[in-house]
Design a protein around this motif. Structure first.
Motif, PDB file in Angstrom:
ATOM      1  N   HIS A  14       0.124   1.750  -3.781  1.00 32.97           N
ATOM      2  CA  HIS A  14      -1.156   2.457  -3.722  1.00 32.97           C
ATOM      3  C   HIS A  14      -0.996   3.956  -3.464  1.00 32.97           C
ATOM      4  O   HIS A  14      -1.832   4.744  -3.895  1.00 32.97           O
ATOM      5  N   VAL A  65      -4.691   6.212   1.177  1.00 34.40           N
ATOM      6  CA  VAL A  65      -4.039   5.096   1.874  1.00 34.40           C
ATOM      7  C   VAL A  65      -4.150   5.294   3.378  1.00 34.40           C
ATOM      8  O   VAL A  65      -4.463   4.360   4.114  1.00 34.40           O
ATOM      9  N   PHE A 120       0.833  -1.206   0.000  1.00 34.74           N
ATOM     10  CA  PHE A 120       0.000   0.000   0.000  1.00 34.74           C
ATOM     11  C   PHE A 120       0.869   1.259   0.000  1.00 34.74           C
ATOM     12  O   PHE A 120       0.567   2.226  -0.699  1.00 34.74           O
TER      13      PHE A 120
END
Length: 98
Positions: free
Chosen positions: A57, A66, A53
């Motif tokens: 992300h 996030v 992440f």
């Protein structure tokens, strides 16, 4: 899919129904068993997904999305024991996003 698999394995209908319910409701919980499964899912999320992440992300969705995902996942924990397990990962991840 799991219900069908269990029936193919000659599992009792009650077991297939319960497993199906657990899978269907593992994201929101609602009773003792689904809450345990939800907490286990959340622990696994923090244990296995933080790096992806933060590195992937964040570039795709941005830091705020996030950070919101991490907060949502932490806030959905039901048990104090699960919060205790996740807290160090959560705090370290949030610090990295700061």
């Amino acid at each position: 899919i799991m219900r069908k698999f269990l029936f193919e394995q000659n599992a009792p209908k009650e077991l297939a129904d319960r497993v199906s319910t657990l899978i269907t409701h593992h994201e929101e919980g609602g009773d003792v068993e689904t809450n345990v499964l939800k907490d286990a899912d959340t622990i696994s999320f923090f244990e296995n997904n933080i790096e992806r992440f933060i590195t992937k992300h964040v570039k795709e969705q941005g830091v705020e999305k996030v950070r919101a995902k991490f907060q949502f996942m932490y806030d959905r924990l039901t048990s104090e024991k699960a919060k205790e397990i996740v807290k160090p990962w959560f705090e370290a991840a949030m610090k990295r996003l700061a």
